[in-house]
Every structure is written in structure tokens, then in C-alpha cells.
Write an enzyme that holds these catalytic residues in place. Sequence first.
Site, PDB file in Angstrom:
ATOM      1  N   ASP A  52      -7.202   8.680  -6.223  1.00  0.00           N
ATOM      2  CA  ASP A  52      -6.799   9.695  -5.237  1.00  0.00           C
ATOM      3  C   ASP A  52      -5.388  10.175  -5.576  1.00  0.00           C
ATOM      4  O   ASP A  52      -4.726   9.632  -6.457  1.00  0.00           O
ATOM      5  CB  ASP A  52      -6.863   9.144  -3.796  1.00  0.00           C
ATOM      6  CG  ASP A  52      -6.094   7.843  -3.643  1.00  0.00           C
ATOM      7  OD1 ASP A  52      -5.061   7.662  -4.315  1.00  0.00           O
ATOM      8  OD2 ASP A  52      -6.533   6.979  -2.857  1.00  0.00           O
ATOM      9  N   LYS A  87     -10.579  13.758  -3.999  1.00  0.00           N
ATOM     10  CA  LYS A  87     -11.659  13.412  -3.065  1.00  0.00           C
ATOM     11  C   LYS A  87     -11.246  13.713  -1.631  1.00  0.00           C
ATOM     12  O   LYS A  87     -10.068  13.816  -1.307  1.00  0.00           O
ATOM     13  CB  LYS A  87     -12.041  11.929  -3.191  1.00  0.00           C
ATOM     14  CG  LYS A  87     -10.984  10.963  -2.704  1.00  0.00           C
ATOM     15  CD  LYS A  87     -11.477   9.543  -2.783  1.00  0.00           C
ATOM     16  CE  LYS A  87     -10.381   8.549  -2.456  1.00  0.00           C
ATOM     17  NZ  LYS A  87      -9.880   8.572  -1.105  1.00  0.00           N
ATOM     18  N   HIS A 114       0.838  -1.204   0.000  1.00  0.00           N
ATOM     19  CA  HIS A 114       0.000   0.000   0.000  1.00  0.00           C
ATOM     20  C   HIS A 114       0.875   1.257   0.000  1.00  0.00           C
ATOM     21  O   HIS A 114       0.552   2.248  -0.652  1.00  0.00           O
ATOM     22  CB  HIS A 114      -0.919  -0.009   1.225  1.00  0.00           C
ATOM     23  CG  HIS A 114      -1.892   1.125   1.252  1.00  0.00           C
ATOM     24  ND1 HIS A 114      -2.842   1.313   0.271  1.00  0.00           N
ATOM     25  CD2 HIS A 114      -2.056   2.147   2.131  1.00  0.00           C
ATOM     26  CE1 HIS A 114      -3.556   2.401   0.550  1.00  0.00           C
ATOM     27  NE2 HIS A 114      -3.093   2.919   1.672  1.00  0.00           N
TER      28      HIS A 114
END
Length: 317
Positions: free
Chosen positions: A175, A198, A136
Site C-alpha cells: 500500500d 488498493k 505500525h
Amino acid sequence: MATGYKDSKLKVFSLNSNPELAKEIAENIGVELGKCTVTSFSDGEIQINIEESIRGCDVYIVQSTSEPVNEHIMELLIMIDALKRASARTINIVMPYYGYARQDRKARAREPITAKLVADLLETAGASRVLMLDLHAPQIQGFFNLPIDHLVGVPILSDYFEKKNFEDVVIVSPDHGGVTRARKMADRLKAPIAIIDKRRPRPNVSEVMNIVGNIEGKTAIIIDDIIDTAGTITLAANALVENGATEVYACCTHPVLSGPAIERIDRSKIKELVVTNTIPLGEDKASDKITELSVAGLISEAIIRVHERQSISILFD
């Protein structure tokens, strides 16, 4: 099955998170899956028995720390301990999906950094090396004081979409944090990128604000590393269509797909969701919109290269 691998000291074991992927990896390498059993006592304690000699062997354990996350982490830690006490030469963790990776920093006061804690647990248990896919946050590699081989899923996803021969494509990052990933796919497909700007009021709740980049009249491909509840991706898809995209596809490496994810995807403007098998899709996660690609070829090639002391970076190009 592939012809036998030349070195009997390379052994591949599977725990319970992803046995199908482990089997495919072993077949690609040309070895039999190692024999071990994972059982539980009536109170839930995990017991592992390794049913063959692994003395002096280089062992590769395939285990994603996906749902149930804590159980799969505990299985892995116990397995590492068993291998260490059985005199394995090296204990190599093949973790296609690294659980707790989203807890990689203190976003607010008094929060833990659980991604670092998991790294410490693996290291303390006795792991020699970890192979992972699409962390991630790539800096999680720095949480370990042992070698990390960080593989990427973008080439597998890109190759799939390249074969579709779309006319006018735009690659969309859901994003700001995913722009680097979107850029890598865009470079491969020779396409421009767009970014969804966002705001996230609280975890697993996102709110689309606006779209940076030209998407009108184009086929949009949203790329992310993890799709969990699918809130972000489905809101992004709907916003893209409302702003003039002709079709929306989505892809990710890790299909966590928890809670209302499948229902949201089925109801959304997403035409097809392309995922990999780092996390197995159970029957409860079946959808006509989902296409699954295998990472077994990439991982088995990486294992052979680690074992034969060859370069891994060639797999990233």
C-alpha cells in the site's frame, strides 16, 4: 549460554507473551532470566510474584502485546507496578510488538485513539523507557513522554533475501503507507520498488486495484510490518503473478496471522513468507511456506547499549 554479563544490576524478566524470545535475549546478553511467576485467580484476575530482589536494578521486561492482547497488556501493567513497589531503579519495557498500534488516529468520527491510551497506561504504571520494533506508525513514539528506542526489522529481512542471490528483484509495498519501508529494503538489495494501489472498503477487507511500477519478469518481494488476516498480502501476490512477476516472496516483522491467514497463505501464489519472532508462531500457525528469523540478537544488543549508555542509532544503519 553466553558468558556472564559484567553488571549484576541488569535483569531481564519475561511474562507470558513470548518466553522463548526472552530466553534467547537473556542468553545473548549473558544473564539468567529473572524469577517471577504469573498466575490467575479463579475469576481470571492476574497475580504476579517477583521471586528475587530487584532493589536498585535496571529491569528489562520482555512482553509483546499480541494475542490475547488485553491479557498481555494487563500482565505488563501489573508487572510494572510490582517492580516499582520493589524499588527497581529503572523499568524498561521491551515490547517487540506493540498491540493496538493500528488505532493510531481518528479515521472516522467518534473513534478512540487506542495506541495513545496504551502509551498513557504504560507511563502511568511507571515505565521508564520502551524498546519497540517496527511500530505500525513511527509517530506513535510521540504518544509517550518517556524515551523510546524504535528498532527496525528491515536489515534482518533484507540480509535473508540478499543471501538468496536473486537475479532480477523488485521490492513491493502492499500500500502507499508502506513505501518508506519498501524503499529501505530496496536500497539494501539495490532493487527498484513497485506499489500496490488498493482500496480498503472496511477493516481487514482489501481490494487490489492496480500496480505502480515495473514487475514483469521479476522476482517480487512484498514487505509489510504486520500480516494479520493475510488478505492484503495474498491478493497482492496473486495480482503480481497475474501481471507478469515470475515468483512472489513476502516478508513482515510481526506475524499476527489471525483467522484465515494460514489457509490463505497456503493457497496463495506466495512461494515463501519470511517473518520474525516478535510474535511466537503457535502450532496452529504452522505452514511449510513460513520461515521465521530471530530478532533476539538485535534486541539484546539494544538492551546492552541502553544499559551502557551507548548509541542505539548505529543498529539502524
